[in-house]
Design a protein around this motif. Structure first.
Motif, short mmCIF file in Angstrom:
data_model
loop_
_atom_site.label_atom_id
_atom_site.label_comp_id
_atom_site.label_asym_id
_atom_site.label_seq_id
_atom_site.Cartn_x
_atom_site.Cartn_y
_atom_site.Cartn_z
N PHE A 81 0.98 9.19 -13.78
CA PHE A 81 1.59 10.22 -13.49
C PHE A 81 1.01 10.56 -12.09
CE2 PHE A 81 5.16 10.12 -16.47
CZ PHE A 81 6.39 9.98 -15.38
N LEU A 82 -0.70 10.72 -12.66
CA LEU A 82 -1.91 10.90 -11.42
C LEU A 82 -2.08 10.44 -10.62
CD1 LEU A 82 -2.43 13.81 -13.26
CD2 LEU A 82 -4.76 12.78 -13.41
N ALA A 83 -2.34 9.03 -11.30
CA ALA A 83 -2.79 8.45 -10.44
C ALA A 83 -1.61 7.97 -8.95
CB ALA A 83 -2.90 6.97 -11.14
N ALA A 84 -0.45 7.91 -9.58
CA ALA A 84 0.46 8.43 -8.32
C ALA A 84 0.60 8.72 -7.61
CB ALA A 84 2.24 7.59 -9.44
N PHE A 85 0.90 10.16 -8.23
CA PHE A 85 0.38 11.48 -7.19
C PHE A 85 -0.90 11.51 -6.71
CE2 PHE A 85 -1.11 15.74 -6.91
CZ PHE A 85 0.66 16.12 -6.74
N GLY A 86 -1.87 10.94 -7.50
CA GLY A 86 -2.90 10.31 -6.72
C GLY A 86 -3.04 10.25 -5.61
N SER A 87 -2.23 9.13 -5.11
CA SER A 87 -2.03 7.89 -4.09
C SER A 87 -1.05 8.88 -3.17
CB SER A 87 -1.41 6.79 -5.07
OG SER A 87 -0.20 7.41 -4.93
N LEU B 283 0.67 -1.59 0.54
CA LEU B 283 -0.20 0.20 -0.04
C LEU B 283 1.45 1.04 -0.17
CD1 LEU B 283 -2.84 0.39 0.48
CD2 LEU B 283 -2.89 1.20 2.42
N HIS B 284 1.79 1.05 0.51
CA HIS B 284 2.77 2.50 1.45
C HIS B 284 3.67 2.52 -0.12
CE1 HIS B 284 1.93 2.84 5.29
NE2 HIS B 284 1.88 3.51 4.88
N LEU B 285 3.94 1.59 -0.90
CA LEU B 285 4.08 1.53 -1.96
C LEU B 285 4.09 1.55 -3.12
CD1 LEU B 285 7.64 -1.25 -1.42
CD2 LEU B 285 7.65 1.50 -1.00
N MET B 286 2.33 2.42 -3.47
CA MET B 286 1.36 2.56 -4.25
C MET B 286 2.22 3.13 -5.13
SD MET B 286 -1.00 0.52 -5.67
CE MET B 286 -2.30 -0.24 -4.17
N PRO B 287 2.53 4.59 -4.66
CA PRO B 287 2.77 5.23 -6.46
C PRO B 287 4.22 5.14 -6.82
CG PRO B 287 3.10 6.59 -3.65
CD PRO B 287 2.81 5.15 -4.04
N LEU B 288 5.03 3.98 -6.78
CA LEU B 288 6.14 2.78 -7.47
C LEU B 288 5.41 2.15 -7.94
CD1 LEU B 288 8.61 3.24 -4.71
CD2 LEU B 288 8.40 4.87 -6.26
N LEU B 289 4.61 1.45 -7.20
CA LEU B 289 3.77 0.09 -8.06
C LEU B 289 3.12 0.98 -9.84
CD1 LEU B 289 2.79 -1.92 -5.15
CD2 LEU B 289 4.83 -2.10 -7.17
N ILE B 290 2.26 2.27 -9.00
CA ILE B 290 1.89 2.62 -10.28
C ILE B 290 2.19 2.69 -10.93
CG2 ILE B 290 0.05 4.30 -11.14
CD1 ILE B 290 -0.71 4.54 -7.80
N LEU B 291 3.87 3.66 -11.39
CA LEU B 291 4.45 3.47 -11.91
C LEU B 291 5.23 2.21 -12.68
CD1 LEU B 291 6.73 6.44 -10.87
CD2 LEU B 291 5.23 6.61 -12.14
N THR B 292 5.48 2.15 -11.99
CA THR B 292 6.08 0.45 -12.32
C THR B 292 4.66 0.18 -14.00
OG1 THR B 292 6.97 -0.10 -10.62
CG2 THR B 292 7.19 -2.01 -12.25
#
Lengths: 486, 526, 628, 102
Positions: free
Chosen positions: A43-49, A7-16
Motif C-alpha cells: 500500500f505504501l509503495a503504491a501510494f508512494g508511486s 509506468l503510469h499504472l505503477m500503483p496498480l501493478l504494485i498492488l497486484t
C-alpha cells in the motif's frame, strides 16, 4: 501498451504484485506479521508511486483508463485509507483464531478494484474494477465465517450486489446499444448534440443509476447497508464505508461530468430525490438505533445524501467539496470503526450502545478520539467534518439549490441527535465493562492507538487549518478540470 | 495580538487544567481561577489603556490574519467598546463560575474546568470575531463544552436538557450558516471578491427580497439563542438542569451572544430589512416579556423559574434592539450586563440552596430568612434587580430600553411596561416562597460562608454601581452603538445601492487615524 | 447649611447600610443609636435648614451630587431640589419619622428582628426623602419605587404569617400597577421635553401646550395613575387596609403620614401639568370625593382598630385629592401635614393599645381603657378630635375646613364636591368617635399588660401638641386670618382663585362644618355609648347587615379584582405551567420517532424484501426517466 | 443476424432480465436466487451482444466474456457462502437468515 503506460499504472501493478506476493508467502509460511508487513508495504509503495504521477498531468491509456489529477487524488485517498485499515486490522485479527492471512490478500484485491474504478473511462474497465472490488468484498464480509451474522451479511451482499450489477450491466448495454460506444468521452460526444435524450439511452442511464446507487447505499438501494455493516468485521465495515463507496463516488463524478449530466433535468431530478430521501431516511433510521455499527450504517446513508448535494452543485466547487468531504469522512469513518475494532473482544464486536457506557471515564483517550470522530460526523467545528459540511453547503448555496441546502440543514440537526446520544452514553457514570477486549501486546496497542491518534490529529488539523488540503485538492484537480470541461 | 492571546490563554488553560488533574486533584480549580483572573486583568487593562481613543472610532483593536485564503476567510478579530464590555462580563462571570464550582463539582474536576474554559473561549471568540466564518466557528465551538457541562454535571434530567439545548442552537446556527453563505456569494458575485470579512460585507447591496431572507437566517440563530418566544423552550430545561456554573454561563453569557449578534450583525448588515421587520420583532419581544413572566409565575422549580424570568428579560433586549435609537440600544447593552449579573446571581443562590437542601422545589422551602439572613438580603437585592427596582442596574437598562422603544412604538411599549408588573408578581414569589413564610420542613439552613460571600459581594457592588453610576459603561458602549446605528440615521428609506451609507463602518487598511491614539503595545495591525 | 442638603437622605441610607452590613454583630443599643440617630440627625439638619430657608427665603436650594447617566441627551442627575413644597414634606418625614423611630425602640423592643426593622425603616426614610427632594422625575421614581420596596418589606415584616406576606405582595403589586402608568407618563414627558427635569418641564409645559392639550391630559392621567396607586385612592385603594399587617409604627409612618401621601406630593409637584389638563384635574377631584366617601363608609364597619385607621387614611387622602382637584394646592399640602401629625398620633396610640392588650386589635374586645391608659387616652382623644375636625381647638378643623370652603369658593369647585366632602366629614366624625367609645369606654374586656414608658409617651405627647397647635399657622380670613403656611408655599404653588364676593358666606359654611362634625360625634355617642339597643336594632336589620358586610369588605373591590384579574392570571399560569409551546417541539420529536419506527420496520432483515426495495427503486427511476 | 432488428434482440434480453428479476423476488431458496441473478447477468450479456452486432463491433462480445468470467467467480464465492449458511442454519431458506434487522 508501452513502457510509459506501465509506468503510469505503477500503483496498480504494485498492488497486484503485493497480492501475488501474499499468495506465495501464505503457501510457504503462514505468518500474520509477515503478511501484514507485505500488505502495508505494498500500500505504501503504491501510494508512494503516486507522487511520480502527480506531476505529469493527464495521461490516458486509451480507451480504458486515464491517469489524471483526479485519479491520482482518489487513488491516493483509497490507498491511504486501505493502509490505515490494514493497520487497524492487524490488532483486530490478531486476537481471532480464524486464518488471518487471506484477509490481507482480499483487502489488496478489493483496493485494486477501487483504484481501477476511479481511473476507468470505459464501461469495460468500470465493470472490471467494480467486480474485482465486489467479489473480494463478498469474501471479506463473510470472513469471520463462524459468525452467523458475518455469513448472513455476506450472502445478502452477494445476492444484492450481483442483482444490482445486473442492472448496471443491462443499463450499460442499453447505453451502448443507443450510442455505439462504451467510452465515456465518446458517449459524451454522441449525446452532446441532443437536447432530448432517446428513451433507450435514458432507460440505460436509469438502470445504471440503480447499480451505482446500490454501491453508494443511497435510498432506495440502501437496505443492505445496516445488515452488512453489522455482519462484517469492524475493519471490513470501515473498508466498505470508505474505499468501496469512495471508488464509486469517484467514478460517478468522472462519468457524470464527462457526459455533462447536469444538462438533463431528469437526471438531476432523480439525484435530487435520491439525495433528499437518503438524508431523511438515513437519519430517521439512525435515530433510536442501539447498535452502533448499524447506526453508523444509517448515518452513512445520510452522508451519501450530503455528498450528493455537493455533487449536484455540479461545478468545480462541487467536485472540490465532494473531495474534501470524502477525506474528512474517510478519516472519521476509519477512526470510528477503528475504535469499535479496538474495543471488540473475541466473540463479538463492541457494537451495542451499552458497550460504550462510561467509556470516557474508563478509557478517556479512546473515548476522546471517538467523540472527535462523532463530532466530525455531526459537522461540529474544530473537526474536518465541519469544514466538509460547510464546503458542501457552500457549493449548494452557490448553485442555489435551496431545497437541498435546507434539507441538509434539517438533517444535520436530526443527525446531531444520535451522535450526541452516543457521546452522552460515553459520559454516563462508569460501569463495569460488559465487553473486555483482548489484551493486546503493548507494541500493537501503541501502534493502533497511534494510528487512531494520528487520524484524530489529521481530522482536527483539516478542521482548524483546511487551507493546505484545499490547496492540494485544487492543484490536483486542475488537470481533471481541463479534461472535464474541455 | 492581545486579542488572540486572550483566546489562546483560555484554551491553553483548559487543556492544562485537564492534564493537571493527574498530578493534584485540586489543581484544576486554581489553574482556571488564575487563567480567568489573568484574562480579566488583561481586559481591564485594555479598558484603562484605550479610554483615551474612544472618541475617535468605534474600534479599539484589530487583528487580521489570513486563514483560508481560498475562501476569503480570515482570522480577523476586532475589539470595540461593546465587545470589551462583553469580555469583561465574560471573564467576571467566568471567575464566579469557577468559585461557585469550588465545592459543587467534586468529580472529574479537571474535565469540568476544561469545558468551562473552552466555553468561555468560544464566547470570547464570538464577541471578537469579525469574520463571519470565524464567528460561526466560535458560535459552534462554545456549544460542545456547554453540552458536556450540562450533560455530565447537570441535575437529574440532564441528558434531555443537554440534547435540547444542543439541537435548538445547532439547528438555528445552521440556518445562520446558510444566510452567511448566501451573503458571501451575493457579495462575491457583485464585487468579485469572495470574502467573509465583516467590514467588507457591510457594503453589500442586497435586493429587499434577498435581504429579508438573509436576515431571517441570522435572526434564527440569534432569536433562538436570546431566546425569543416561541423559540425559548430549550432554555428552561437547559438552565434548570445545568450545574450552577453552567446556568450562570448560560444565562449570563450565552444568551448575550444572541443579543450581541443582533447588535453586531443584523442591524448593520440589513438596515432596510430590519426596519421592515422591526414591528414584528418588537411584538415578539413584548410577547416574550409577558409570556415569560406568566410562565415564571407558575413554576415551582427555582431554577426553572429564574430561567423563565430570563425569557422575560430578554424580551426587553429584542424590543430595544429593534427600536433603533441610542437610548434603546444603550438600554440593551445595559440589560445584557445587568441581566448577566442579576440572573447569574439568582442562579448562584439557587445553587447555594441546592447544595444545602438538595432540592430546587420552592414548595419545600420557606422561612429561611430567620436562619440565613445574609443570603436573604443578597437574594432580596437581586430579586429586586430582576423586577427593575431603581437604583439597581436593571432599572437603568429597562428604563432606557423602554424610553427608546417608546419613541418607536407606543402601544408595544405600554405592554412591555405592563410586563414590569408581572415581573413584580414572579419576583416577589421567589422571596415569598424561599425566605418568607413558615419554615415547613424545619430545615436549619446554614448562612453563606466566606467563599460564598466572596462571590456575592462583587456582584452586589456591581449591580449597585451600575444602578447608580452606569456612565463608564455607557461611555464605553457609545461609539460602538453609534456605529451600529449609523445606517438608521440617514433617511428612513435608504437605497440599497448607496454604499456610502455604511462606509463609516469600514476601516480602510491604510487609515491610521483610528489607531494613532492607541498605545503602541496594542497596535495590532500586521 | 444648604451644602449639607445631601446629608438629609444620605444619613438614613447610611444607617440602613450599616445595619444591613453589620446587623447581626451589633449590640442592640448601637442598633438603636444608628437607627434612631441617623433619622434624628437628618431631622436636626432639616430643622436647621428650614430656619435658614425661612430667614433667607431663596426660591430653592439645589445640589447636584453627580450625573446619574447621560445617553443621547437623556441626562438625569442625582440632584436635590429643595423648595417650600419639599421643605414641608421633608419636615414631616424626618420629624414625624424621628418620633416614630423613637417610639419603635420600645414597641419593637422584644422583636428578634430588631435590626432588620430599623434597617428597613431607615431605608424607607431615605427613599422617601429622595422622592420629595428629587429634581427630576427619574430620581423621584427611584424614591417612589424605593419606598414601595420598604413598604413591602415592612408590611411583611412578620413574614412567618403567610397572610402578612400576601398583604405585602398585594401592596407592592398594586402600587406597581400605578407605577407602570406613571412610567409610561415619564416616557411621554421625555419624548415631549427631552428631559425629565421637573423645573424645566414645569416652565416649558406652559409654553408648549395650551390648556387642555390632549397629550398633556394623557400624561396627567398617567401620572395620576401613579399617584392613585401610591396613595391608595380609587380604584387602587385595596392594598392599604391589608397593609396594616405590618408593625404599627410602620403603619403610622408609611401608611399614614408619609408614603401614602406621595401621590399628593406628585400632583402638587406637577401642578403645572394638571392645570394644563383640566380633565385630569377634574378626575383628581372626583376620585378624591368618591374615595373619601367609600373609605369613610368602610371605616364605619371595621372592627380592627388599625383597619379603621387605614380606611380613614384613604378617606383623608381623598380630601387632599379633592383639594388638589380644585386647585387648592396649598390646602392639600396643609392637610397633608396636619394629617401626618394626627394620623401618626392615632396609629401610635393604637400601637400602644395593641401592645398593652397583647396584640389584640379587635375593638370588640377592647373597652374601658380610659383609666388604664390615661396618656394614650388623652392623646388619642386629641388625635380623634383632629380627625373629626372638632371646631376651633383641633388642627384638623382648620385644614379640613379650608378644603371644604374651597370646594364652593374655588373656581373649579362644585356643589356636588362640597356635599360629598361634607357628608364625608360627618362620616369621619362618626367612625372616629365610634373608635374612641368602643376602645376607651364601656367595660374592660382584655387584661392590660404593658404600660407605655417614655419612648412611647414622648412621641405621643409631641404629636398631640402638634395636632392641636399645628392648625394655628393657617387660619381662615374671618377668623384670625393667619396665612403663614400658604405664604410659605406661595412661590411654588399658586393660590386658588376664589369666586369673588363669596367670602361673606364663609362663616355659614364654617358653622355648617362644625355642626356636622359635632353631630357626628353625638350620633356615635348615641349608638355606641348611650343607647346600645339602637345598635342592636341595626344589627337585627337584614339590609343594614348586608350593607355592613359590603362595607366591611371595602365595597367588594377585593373580590372584584380577585375574580377579574388575579384568578384568571393564576389560572392561566397554572394551566400553562408546562409551557404549551414546548409541546410543539415535543410533537416534532414524536413525529421523527414515529417515522423512525416506520422506517425501521422496513429493515426487517429479509433478503427478499431488500431485493424488492431495489426493484421498487428501479421502477421509480425508470418511471421518472420515461415520464419526464 | 443482421436482418433481426436490434430492438427485438433487446426486447428478448429485457424479457430474460425481467424473468430473472421476478424469480429473485419470488424465490426463497438461496440457490435459486443465485441462479436467477445469473439469468439476469446473462440477459445483460445478451443485450451487449445484440448491441455489439448492431454496431458491428466486437466490444459487445468482449463484455459478454467479462460477464461470464465474473459470474463464475461470483457463483463460486456464492456457493461457498451458501455452504456455510447451510452448515449453520440447516436450511437454504433465505428468510431464515434474518438475524440482523431494525
Amino acid at each position: 501498451m508501452n513502457a510509459n503506460d506501465f509506468l503510469h499504472l505503477m500503483p496498480l501493478l504494485i498492488l497486484t504484485f503485493g497480492a501475488i506476493m501474499n499468495m506465495l508467502v501464505i503457501s510457504v509460511w503462514r505468518n500474520h506479521k509477515i503478511i501484514y508487513v507485505i500488505t502495508a508495504m505494498s500500500f505504501l509503495a503504491a501510494f508512494g508511486s503516486l507522487f511520480e504521477l502527480q506531476v505529469q498531468g493527464a495521461y490516458s491509456i486509451d480507451p480504458l483508463l486515464v491517469i489524471d489529477g483526479f485519479a491520482v487524488f482518489y487513488m491516493g485517498l483509497v490507498l491511504l485509507t486501505a493502509l490505515l485499515i490494514s493497520m487497524l486490522s492487524y490488532a483486530y485479527f490478531e486476537q481471532r483464531e480464524e486464518r488471518k492471512e487471506e484477509y490481507y490478500l482480499l483487502l489488496i484485491l478489493s483496493t485494486l478494484g477501487a483504484c481501477v474504478l476511479v481511473i476507468s473511462t470505459h464501461f469495460a474497465s468500470l465493470f472490471l474494477g467494480l467486480e474485482i472490488l465486489s467479489v473480494a468484498l463478498y469474501a471479506l464480509i463473510a470472513y469471520l465465517r463462524k459468525r452467523e451474522r458475518s455469513d448472513e451479511g455476506g450472502i445478502k451482499y452477494l445476492i444484492l450486489a450481483a442483482f444490482s450489477s445486473a442492472f448496471l450491466l443491462f443499463g450499460m448495454a442499453l447505453v451502448y446499444a443507443s450510442t455505439g460506444t462504451m467510452e465515456f468521452a465518446a458517449v459524451a460526444i454522441a449525446i452532446a448534440g441532443l437536447t432530448e435524450l432517446p428513451l433507450l439511452l435514458l432507460t440505460g442511464f436509469g438502470m445504471m443509476i440503480v447499480g451505482v446507487g446500490f454501491k453508494l447505499g443511497v435510498v432506495p438501494f440502501h437496505m443492505w447497508t445496516p445488515d452488512v455493516y453489522e455482519g462484517a468485521p469492524a475493519p471490513v465495515t470501515a473498508f466498505i464505508a470508505t474505499v468501496s463507496k469512495g471508488g464509486m463516488i469517484g467514478l460517478l463524478i468522472r462519468f457524470f461530468i464527462e457526459v455533462d449530466g447536469f444538462r438533463y433535468p431528469v437526471l438531476v431530478l432523480i439525484f435530487t430525490i435520491i439525495a433528499i430521501a437518503s438524508m431523511f431516511t438515513g437519519n430517521l433510521l439512525a435515530l433510536q438505533q442501539q447498535n452502533v455499527k448499524r447506526l453508523l450504517a444509517y448515518s452513512s446513508i445520510a452522508h451519501m445524501g450530503y455528498l450528493l448535494v455537493a455533487f449536484l452543485a455540479g461545478n468545480e466547487m462541487g467536485v472540490q467539496a465532494v473531495s474534501f468531504y470524502l477525506v474528512a469522512y474517510f478519516i472519521t469513518t476509519v477512526g470510528a470503526f477503528g475504535i469499535i475494532a479496538m474495543l471488540s473482544d473475541k466473540v463479538r464486536d463492541a457494537e451495542q450502545l451499552s458497550d460504550f457506557k462510561g467509556l470516557l471515564w474508563r478509557r478517556p483517550w479512546t473515548a476522546t478520539i471517538f467523540i472527535a470522530m462523532l463530532l466530525s460526523l455531526a459537522g461540529i467545528p474544530l473537526t474536518g467534518g465541519f469544514v466538509g459540511k460547510f464546503y458542501i453547503l457552500a457549493a449548494g448555496v452557490r448553485t442555489e439549490l435551496w431545497l437541498l441546502a435546507v434539507s441538509l440543514v434539517i438533517n444535520s440537526v436530526i443527525g446531531l441527535y444520535y451522535y450526541i446520544k452516543i457521546i452522552a452514553v460515553m459520559f454516563q457514570p462508569a460501569e463495569e465493562a460488559t465487553i473486555i477486549p483482548y489484551k493486546l501486546q503493548p507494541s500493537i496497542y501503541v501502534a493502533s492507538m497511534g494510528t487512531l491518534t494520528l487520524l484524530t490529529l489529521l481530522l482536527i488539523g483539516i478542521g482548524v487549518y483546511p487551507t493546505a488540503l484545499l490547496q492540494l485538492i485544487s492543484t490536483v484537480l486542475e488537470t481533471f478540470q481541463v479534461v472535464a470541461y474541455r | 495580538m492581545i486579542l488572540l492571546w486572550l483566546i489562546v490563554l483560555l484554551l491553553a488553560g483548559g487543556v492544562l487544567a485537564w492534564v493537571a488533574q493527574r498530578f493534584h486533584p485540586a489543581s484544576p480549580r486554581w489553574i482556571s481561577l488564575f487563567t480567568l483572573l489573568a484574562a480579566l486583568l488583561l481586559t481591564l487593562m485594555l479598558w484603562s489603556n484605550t479610554g483615551a481613543s474612544l472618541t475617535d472610532s468605534a474600534w479599539l483593536l484589530r487583528l487580521e490574519q489570513p486563514w483560508v485564503p481560498q475562501w476569503g476567510v480570515g482570522f480577523s478579530l476586532a475589539l470595540d467598546g461593546l465587545s470589551l464590555l462583553m469580555l469583561v462580563l465574560t471573564f467576571f462571570l467566568g471567575l464566579l463560575a469557577v468559585l461557585i464550582s469550588w465545592r459543587e463539582i467534586q468529580h472529574k474536576v479537571g474535565f469540568f474546568h476544561f469545558n468551562l474554559l473552552w466555553v468561555l473561549a468560544g464566547i470570547t471568540g464570538v464577541f471578537l470575531a469579525m469574520d463571519l466564518f470565524l464567528f460561526y466557528f466560535f458560535w459552534e465551538v462554545m456549544l460542545i463544552p456547554m453540552y458536556f457541562l450540562i450533560g455530565i454535571w447537570g441535575h437529574e434530567n440532564r441528558r434531555y436538557a443537554a440534547y435540547k439545548f444542543f439541537l435548538f442552537t445547532q439547528a438555528s446556527g445552521l440556518l445562520m450558516l446558510l444566510a452567511i453563505l448566501g451573503l458571501y456569494f451575493m457579495h462575491g458575485n457583485q464585487t468579485g471578491t469572495f470574502t467573509f470579512n465583516y467590514f467588507e460585507l457591510l457594503n453589500t447591496a442586497l435586493t429587499p427580497q434577498a435581504a429579508r431572507w438573509l436576515m431571517f437566517g441570522f435572526l434564527a440563530a440569534f432569536l433562538v439563542k436570546l431566546p425569543v418566544v416561541p423559540f425559548h423552550s430549550w432554555l428552561p430545561d437547559a438552565h434548570s438542569q445545568a450545574p450552577t456554573a453552567g446556568s450562570v454561563i448560560l444565562a449570563g453569557l450565552l444568551l448575550k451572544t444572541g443579543a450581541y449578534g443582533l447588535l453586531r450583525f443584523v442591524l448593520p448588515l440589513f438596515p432596510t430589512a430590519t426596519v421592515e421587520f422591526a414591528p414584528y420583532a418588537m411584538l415578539l419581544g413584548v410577547i416574550g416579556i409577558i409570556y415569560g413572566a406568566i410562565l415564571a409565575f407558575s413554576q415551582t422549580d427555582l431554577k426553572r423559574l429564574v430561567a423563565y424570568t430570563s425569557v422575560s428579560h430578554m424580551g426587553f433586549v429584542i424590543l430595544g434592539v429593534f427600536a433603533f435609537n441610542e437610548w434603546a440600544l444603550q438600554g440593551v447593552v445595559m440589560q445584557m450586563i445587568t441581566h448577566g449579573l442579576s440572573t447569574g446571581a439568582l442562579f448562584i443562590l439557587a445553587g447555594f440552596l441546592y447544595e444545602r437542601l438538595h432540592t430546587r422545589d420552592i414548595r419545600q422551602m420557606g422561612g429561611f430568612w430567620a436562619t440565613a439572613p445574609k443570603m436573604a438580603v443578597v437574594a432580596l437585592v437581586f430579586v429586586m434587580a430582576s423586577l427593575g427596582l431603581p437604583g439597581l442596574g436593571n432599572f437603568i437598562a429597562e428604563f432606557l430600553t423602554l424610553v427608546g422603544a417608546w419613541q418607536a412604538n407606543n402601544w408595544l411599549t405600554v405592554f412591555a411596561t405592563i410586563g414590569l408588573v408581572l415581573a413584580t408578581a414572579y419576583s416577589l414569589r421567589i422571596m415569598q416562597k424561599i425566605f418568607l413564610e413558615k419554615n415547613l420542613e424545619q430545615t436549619v439552613l446554614p448562612d453563606m460562608n466566606a467563599r460564598e460571600m466572596l462571590i456575592a459581594a462583587p456582584m452586589l457592588v456591581l449591580i449597585l454601581w451600575l444602578g447608580l453610576y452606569p456612565q463608564p459603561v455607557l461611555d464605553l458602549a457609545k461609539p460602538a452603538i453609534e456605529a451600529q446605528l449609523q445606517a438608521y440615521n440617514t433617511p428612513l428609506v435608504p437605497e440599497p445601492e448607496e454604499p456610502s451609507i455604511q462606509t463609516a463602518f469600514y476601516l480602510p487598511a491604510t487609515d491610521s487615524v483610528y489607531f494613532q491614539n492607541l498605545n503602541e503595545a496594542f497596535y495590532e495591525r500586521k | 447649611m444648604a451644602a449639607f442638603l445631601w446629608l438629609i437622605p444620605a444619613l438614613p441610607f447610611a444607617g440602613a447600610l450599616l445595619l444591613v452590613l453589620l446587623g447581626s454583630r451589633l449590640p442592640r443599643a448601637l442598633v438603636t443609636a444608628i437607627g434612631v440617630g441617623s433619622v434624628g440627625i437628618s431631622a436636626a439638619i432639616t430643622l436647621l435648614l428650614g430656619f435658614e430657608y425661612l430667614s433667607e427665603r431663596p426660591a430653592f436650594y439645589h445640589q447636584e451630587l453627580w450625573n446619574w447617566f447621560n445617553v443621547a441627551g437623556f441626562s438625569p442627575s442625582v440632584a436635590f431640589h429643595l423648595d417650600a413644597l419639599s421643605m414641608v414634606f421633608i419636615f414631616v418625614i424626618t420629624f414625624v419619622g424621628f418620633l416614630i423611630h423613637v417610639y419603635s425602640t420600645e414597641y419593637m423592643a422584644d422583636d428578634p428582628d430588631y435590626t432588620r426593622f430599623f434597617a428597613c425603616m431607615n431605608l424607607f426614610v431615605g427613599s422617601m426623602l429622595v422622592l420629595v427632594l428629587a429634581d427630576n422625575m427619574l430620581l423621584l421614581y427611584l424614591g417612589w419605587e424605593g419606598v414601595g420596596l420598604c413598604s413591602y418589606l415592612l408590611i411583611g415584616f412578620w413574614y412567618k404569617e403567610p397572610a402578612n406576606g400576601y398583604a405585602a405582595r398585594k401592596a407592592f403589586l398594586i402600587t406597581r400597577v400605578g407605577d407602570t402608568a406613571m412610567a409610561i407618563g415619564l416616557f411621554m414627558l421625555f419624548q415631549t421635553f427631552g428631559t425629565l427635569h421637573i423645573q424645566t418641564i414645569s416652565t416649558e409645559a406652559v409654553q408648549v401646550w395650551e390648556v387642555g392639550t390632549q397629550l398633556a391630559v394623557i400624561i396627567a392621567f398617567l401620572l395620576l395613575g401613579g399617584a392613585v396607586g401610591k396613595s391608595g385612592q380609587l380604584p387602587l385603594q385595596t392594598w392599604l387596609p391589608d397593609a396594616m399587617a405590618g408593625p404599627t409604627p410602620v403603619s403610622a409612618l408609611i401608611h399614614a403620614a408619609t408614603m401614602v401621601t406621595a401621590g399628593v406630593y406628585l400632583i402638587a409637584r406637577m401642578h403645572v401639568l394638571f392645570e394644563l389638563a383640566p380633565a385630569a384635574q377634574m378626575a383628581v377631584a372626583v376620585i378624591g370625593a368618591v374615595t373619601l366617601l367609600l373609605a369613610g363608609c368602610a371605616a364605619l364597619t371595621q372592627y380592627d382598630l388599625k383597619r379603621v385607621l387605614a380606611y380613614s387614611t384613604i378617606s383623608q387622602i381623598g380630601y387632599m385629592f379633592l383639594a388638589l382637584g380644585v386647585g387648592a394646592w396649598s390646602a392639600a399640602v396643609f392637610h397633608f401635614m396636619i394629617h401626618g401629625f394626627f394620623k401618626a398620633l392615632l396609629f401610635l396610640c393604637a400601637g400602644a393599645i395593641i401592645l398593652a392588650l397583647h396584640h389584640e386589635q379587635d375593638m370588640r374586645r377592647m373597652g374601658g381603657l380610659q383609666k388604664k391608659l390615661p396618656v394614650v387616652f388623652w392623646t388619642f382623644l386629641i388625635g380623634a378630635a383632629s380627625l373629626a375636625a372638632v371646631p376651633l381647638v383641633s388642627a384638623g378643623f382648620y385644614s379640613k375646613d379650608q378644603i371644604l370652603w374651597l370646594q364652593l369658593a374655588g373656581e373649579n369647585g362644585s356643589i356636588w364636591l362640597y356635599l360629598a366632602a361634607l357628608l364625608g366629614a360627618f362620616i369621619t366624625s362618626v367612625y372616629t368617635f365610634r373608635m374612641v367609645f368602643l376602645t376607651f369606654y364601656g367595660d374592660s374586656k382584655t387584661h392590660v399588660g404593658h404600660q407605655p414608658t417614655l419612648a412611647i409617651r414622648l412621641p405621643l405627647i409631641v404629636l398631640a401638641v402638634l395636632s392641636l397647635a399645628g392648625g394655628f399657622i393657617e387660619l381662615p380670613h374671618n377668623f384670625g386670618h393667619v396665612v403663614l403656611f400658604s405664604d410659605f408655599l406661595s412661590p411654588i404653588l399658586p393660590a386658588v382663585s376664589v369666586v369673588p364676593d363669596f367670602s361673606r358666606y364663609e362663616w355659614m359654611l364654617q358653622l355648617l362644618a362644625a355642626t356636622v362634625s359635632l353631630s357626628g360625634i353625638f350620633i356615635a355617642y348615641l349608638i355606641y355609648l348611650k343607647k346600645p339597643d339602637l345598635r342592636a336594632s341595626i344589627h337585627r336589620s337584614d339590609t343594614a347587615m348586608a350593607l355592613h358586610r359590603f362595607w366591611h369588605s371595602g365595597w367588594g373591590f377585593d373580590k372584584l379584582y380577585d375574580m377579574l384579574l388575579v384568578r384568571p392570571y393564576v389560572f392561566l399560569a397554572k394551566i400553562n405551567k408546562q409551557d404549551v409551546i414546548d409541546s410543539f417541539y415535543t410533537f416534532i420529536v414524536r413525529l421523527s420517532e414515529f417515522f423512525h419506527l416506520l422506517f425501521a420496520r422496513s429493515q426487517n432483515g429479509l433478503l427478499r424484501h431488500y431485493v424488492m426495495g431495489i426493484v421498487v427503486g428501479a421502477i421509480m427511476i425508470l418511471t421518472i426517466t420515461i415520464l419526464l | 443476424m443482421s436482418n433481426i432488428p436490434m430492438e427485438a434482440g433487446l426486447l428478448l434480453a429485457g424479457i430474460l432480465f425481467m424473468l430473472g428479476m421476478v424469480s429473485v423476488m419470488i424465490r426463497r431458496n438461496i440457490i435459486f436466487m443465485l441462479i436467477s441473478v445469473e439469468i439476469m447477468l446473462n440477459a445483460a450479456g445478451l443485450a451487449f451482444i445484440v448491441a455489439g452486432s448492431h454496431w458491428a463491433q466486437p466490444d459487445g462480445q468482449i463484455m459478454f466474456i467479462f460477464i461470464l468470467t465474473m459470474a463464475a467467480a461470483e457463483v463460486s464465492v456464492g456457493l461457498a457462502l451458501i455452504l456455510q449458511i447451510y452448515h449453520q442454519l440447516k436450511t437454504l431458506d433465505s428468510d431464515a437468515a434474518n438475524f440482523m434487522k431494525g
